[in-house]
Motif scaffolding. Structure first.
Motif, PDB file in Angstrom:
ATOM      1  N   TRP A  20       0.823  -1.213   0.000  1.00  0.00           N
ATOM      2  CA  TRP A  20       0.000   0.000   0.000  1.00  0.00           C
ATOM      3  C   TRP A  20       0.854   1.259   0.000  1.00  0.00           C
ATOM      4  O   TRP A  20       0.502   2.252  -0.620  1.00  0.00           O
ATOM      5  CB  TRP A  20      -0.952  -0.001   1.199  1.00  0.00           C
ATOM      6  CG  TRP A  20      -0.249   0.123   2.529  1.00  0.00           C
ATOM      7  CD1 TRP A  20       0.244  -0.893   3.287  1.00  0.00           C
ATOM      8  CD2 TRP A  20       0.046   1.332   3.231  1.00  0.00           C
ATOM      9  NE1 TRP A  20       0.839  -0.395   4.420  1.00  0.00           N
ATOM     10  CE2 TRP A  20       0.728   0.966   4.422  1.00  0.00           C
ATOM     11  CE3 TRP A  20      -0.193   2.688   2.994  1.00  0.00           C
ATOM     12  CZ2 TRP A  20       1.170   1.904   5.354  1.00  0.00           C
ATOM     13  CZ3 TRP A  20       0.248   3.625   3.923  1.00  0.00           C
ATOM     14  CH2 TRP A  20       0.921   3.233   5.078  1.00  0.00           C
ATOM     15  N   ASN A  48      -9.913  12.311   2.461  1.00  0.00           N
ATOM     16  CA  ASN A  48      -9.560  11.201   3.355  1.00  0.00           C
ATOM     17  C   ASN A  48      -8.786  10.143   2.562  1.00  0.00           C
ATOM     18  O   ASN A  48      -9.192   9.777   1.457  1.00  0.00           O
ATOM     19  CB  ASN A  48     -10.829  10.528   3.908  1.00  0.00           C
ATOM     20  CG  ASN A  48     -11.625  11.446   4.813  1.00  0.00           C
ATOM     21  OD1 ASN A  48     -12.798  11.674   4.587  1.00  0.00           O
ATOM     22  ND2 ASN A  48     -11.006  11.962   5.846  1.00  0.00           N
ATOM     23  N   GLY A  49      -7.688   9.702   3.120  1.00  0.00           N
ATOM     24  CA  GLY A  49      -6.959   8.592   2.510  1.00  0.00           C
ATOM     25  C   GLY A  49      -5.927   8.975   1.468  1.00  0.00           C
ATOM     26  O   GLY A  49      -5.291   8.095   0.882  1.00  0.00           O
ATOM     27  N   GLY A  51      -3.126  10.383   2.045  1.00  0.00           N
ATOM     28  CA  GLY A  51      -1.780  10.133   2.579  1.00  0.00           C
ATOM     29  C   GLY A  51      -1.215  11.240   3.447  1.00  0.00           C
ATOM     30  O   GLY A  51      -0.008  11.250   3.736  1.00  0.00           O
ATOM     31  N   LYS A  52      -2.049  12.154   3.924  1.00  0.00           N
ATOM     32  CA  LYS A  52      -1.560  13.264   4.749  1.00  0.00           C
ATOM     33  C   LYS A  52      -0.896  12.754   6.027  1.00  0.00           C
ATOM     34  O   LYS A  52       0.218  13.164   6.369  1.00  0.00           O
ATOM     35  CB  LYS A  52      -2.719  14.215   5.129  1.00  0.00           C
ATOM     36  CG  LYS A  52      -3.425  14.821   3.940  1.00  0.00           C
ATOM     37  CD  LYS A  52      -4.592  15.709   4.357  1.00  0.00           C
ATOM     38  CE  LYS A  52      -5.689  14.996   5.098  1.00  0.00           C
ATOM     39  NZ  LYS A  52      -6.389  13.941   4.322  1.00  0.00           N
ATOM     40  N   SER A  53      -1.595  11.869   6.751  1.00  0.00           N
ATOM     41  CA  SER A  53      -1.042  11.376   8.014  1.00  0.00           C
ATOM     42  C   SER A  53       0.217  10.541   7.768  1.00  0.00           C
ATOM     43  O   SER A  53       1.190  10.643   8.518  1.00  0.00           O
ATOM     44  CB  SER A  53      -2.062  10.520   8.764  1.00  0.00           C
ATOM     45  OG  SER A  53      -3.168  11.306   9.121  1.00  0.00           O
ATOM     46  N   THR A  54       0.183   9.738   6.722  1.00  0.00           N
ATOM     47  CA  THR A  54       1.354   8.908   6.405  1.00  0.00           C
ATOM     48  C   THR A  54       2.572   9.798   6.172  1.00  0.00           C
ATOM     49  O   THR A  54       3.665   9.535   6.688  1.00  0.00           O
ATOM     50  CB  THR A  54       1.062   8.057   5.142  1.00  0.00           C
ATOM     51  OG1 THR A  54      -0.132   7.313   5.377  1.00  0.00           O
ATOM     52  CG2 THR A  54       2.203   7.120   4.822  1.00  0.00           C
ATOM     53  N   HIS A 197      -8.483  19.388   7.805  1.00  0.00           N
ATOM     54  CA  HIS A 197      -9.681  19.430   6.960  1.00  0.00           C
ATOM     55  C   HIS A 197     -10.448  20.727   7.225  1.00  0.00           C
ATOM     56  O   HIS A 197     -11.544  20.914   6.705  1.00  0.00           O
ATOM     57  CB  HIS A 197     -10.619  18.262   7.291  1.00  0.00           C
ATOM     58  CG  HIS A 197     -10.119  16.930   6.836  1.00  0.00           C
ATOM     59  ND1 HIS A 197      -9.965  16.604   5.509  1.00  0.00           N
ATOM     60  CD2 HIS A 197      -9.734  15.831   7.520  1.00  0.00           C
ATOM     61  CE1 HIS A 197      -9.515  15.358   5.402  1.00  0.00           C
ATOM     62  NE2 HIS A 197      -9.357  14.875   6.620  1.00  0.00           N
TER      63      HIS A 197
HETATM   64  N1  LIG Z   1      -0.800   0.354   8.087  1.00  0.00           N
HETATM   65  C1  LIG Z   1      -1.467   0.458   6.933  1.00  0.00           C
HETATM   66  N2  LIG Z   1      -1.719  -0.635   6.201  1.00  0.00           N
HETATM   67  C2  LIG Z   1      -2.392  -0.550   5.029  1.00  0.00           C
HETATM   68  N3  LIG Z   1      -2.842   0.600   4.509  1.00  0.00           N
HETATM   69  C3  LIG Z   1      -2.621   1.714   5.187  1.00  0.00           C
HETATM   70  C4  LIG Z   1      -1.925   1.712   6.441  1.00  0.00           C
HETATM   71  N4  LIG Z   1      -1.844   2.993   6.893  1.00  0.00           N
HETATM   72  C5  LIG Z   1      -2.483   3.753   5.962  1.00  0.00           C
HETATM   73  N5  LIG Z   1      -2.931   2.996   4.956  1.00  0.00           N
HETATM   74  C6  LIG Z   1      -3.658   3.462   3.768  1.00  0.00           C
HETATM   75  O1  LIG Z   1      -2.960   4.557   3.207  1.00  0.00           O
HETATM   76  C7  LIG Z   1      -3.857   5.572   2.757  1.00  0.00           C
HETATM   77  C8  LIG Z   1      -3.463   6.897   3.350  1.00  0.00           C
HETATM   78  O2  LIG Z   1      -3.784   6.927   4.739  1.00  0.00           O
HETATM   79  P1  LIG Z   1      -3.579   8.242   5.608  1.00  0.00           P
HETATM   80  O3  LIG Z   1      -3.955   7.899   6.997  1.00  0.00           O
HETATM   81  O4  LIG Z   1      -2.205   8.762   5.376  1.00  0.00           O
HETATM   82  O5  LIG Z   1      -4.644   9.233   4.940  1.00  0.00           O
HETATM   83  P2  LIG Z   1      -5.053  10.704   5.343  1.00  0.00           P
HETATM   84  O6  LIG Z   1      -4.846  11.568   4.131  1.00  0.00           O
HETATM   85  O7  LIG Z   1      -4.378  11.104   6.597  1.00  0.00           O
HETATM   86  O8  LIG Z   1      -6.620  10.548   5.581  1.00  0.00           O
HETATM   87  P3  LIG Z   1      -7.598  11.272   6.666  1.00  0.00           P
HETATM   88  O9  LIG Z   1      -7.989  12.585   6.049  1.00  0.00           O
HETATM   89  O10 LIG Z   1      -8.770  10.342   6.720  1.00  0.00           O
HETATM   90  O11 LIG Z   1      -6.885  11.381   7.970  1.00  0.00           O
HETATM   91  C9  LIG Z   1      -5.253   5.087   3.148  1.00  0.00           C
HETATM   92  O12 LIG Z   1      -5.894   4.606   2.002  1.00  0.00           O
HETATM   93  C10 LIG Z   1      -5.021   4.009   4.144  1.00  0.00           C
HETATM   94  O13 LIG Z   1      -5.991   3.009   4.069  1.00  0.00           O
END
Ligand SMILES: Nc1ncnc2c1ncn2[C@@H]1O[C@H](COP(=O)(O)OP(=O)(O)OP(=O)(O)O)[C@@H](O)[C@H]1O
Ligand SMILES: [Mg+2]
Length: 251
Positions: A20, A48-49, A51-54, A197
């Protein structure tokens, strides 16, 4: 410029593997592009999703923060929930070191509060840590109160603050208090890198807003973000928007 501790982030090489993380568009984008930080306050916005938190968590870990949040002195870990993205990151730093720092992960703020209480129960020198968080255990305050106590009492200036959705707990009034605190701190040589957000937060004067989409990352005026435009349409005419959502009979 003094007070810009993180200048840019990129990846040394594409993230290997077919999982992923390597498939995340923002990760692929960073393998070929550099994300520059020009302002004291930078927002990362997007669906959402995307990748901001990642991204923000990998940046924090690459800079030496505990993956679950806190200052650089926090080294507890309740769950190995962070990705390996930080290992592939190239972070370019400014010439001066921040004097203060905090990484806030909304999801694990509870664990940060527990860690403060636990450290204060152990014998040690100096004043209790909780004093620098407003004197009241963060567990004995509401979610929003404890977060604002953190920003108002613990964030001390000349710092690097990496925050993941800090608005999550805050009422609009408290959110404006947070923004006032951010303004004072940014004028005291602090840098903020914040995922959000909140269209209110992204109106922070002088901030740079990066919108993350499946196409990559783009700097945009906050009024052009999808968040701002959709929220504005709802607030300007809620009945019409509810009509779109629920059909014409919506009351
Ligand atoms: N440990 C993991 N295993 C598999 N997929 C993951 C993992 N962590 C994150 N993801 C996937 O990576 C993508 C990005 O996740 P992330 O949490 O970075 O999104 P985000 O932009 O912070 O969303 P939000 O606005 O909901 O906080 C998502 O589709 C999520 O399902
Ligand atoms: Mg997130």
């Amino acid at each position: 410029m003094d007070g810009l501790y993180v200048r840019s982030v990129s990846l040394r090489e594409p993230v290997p593997g077919g999982d992923w993380l390597s498939a995340l568009p923002v990760v692929r984008y960073l393998a070929a592009h550099t994300l520059d930080f020009h302002r004291q306050v930078t927002f990362l916005v997007g669906e959402n999703g995307v990748g901001k938190s990642t991204l923000i968590e990998a940046l924090a870990v690459a800079l030496g923060f505990n993956p679950e949040g806190g200052t650089k002195n926090f080294n507890f870990s309740t769950e190995d929930s962070h990705s390996g993205l930080y290992r592939h990151m190239r972070v370019s730093r400014g010439p001066t070191q921040p004097r203060d720092g905090f990484f806030l992960r909304a999801e694990s703020f509870y664990n940060v509060a527990s860690n403060i209480d636990q450290l204060d129960r152990e014998p040690g020198f100096g004043p209790p840590i909780v004093d620098s968080y407003g004197g009241v255990s963060l567990h004995r305050q509401s979610h929003g109160e404890s977060f604002l106590a953190l920003a108002e009492h613990r964030f001390g200036g000349r710092g690097l603050y990496i925050l993941d959705e800090p608005e999550a707990a805050l009422s609009p009034m408290r959110l404006m208090r947070l923004m006032a605190r951010m303004k004072a701190l940014s004028e005291d040589r602090s840098q903020f890198i914040v995922s959000t957000h909140s269209p209110v937060l992204m109106a922070f004067p002088g901030a740079e807003v990066y919108e993350i989409t499946s196409e990559g990352i783009q700097s945009v005026p906050y009024r052009e973000t999808e968040h701002w435009q959709l929220t504005r349409r709802i607030l300007e005419n809620p009945e019409k928007m509810m009509g779109y959502l629920f059909g014409k009979d919506a009351d």
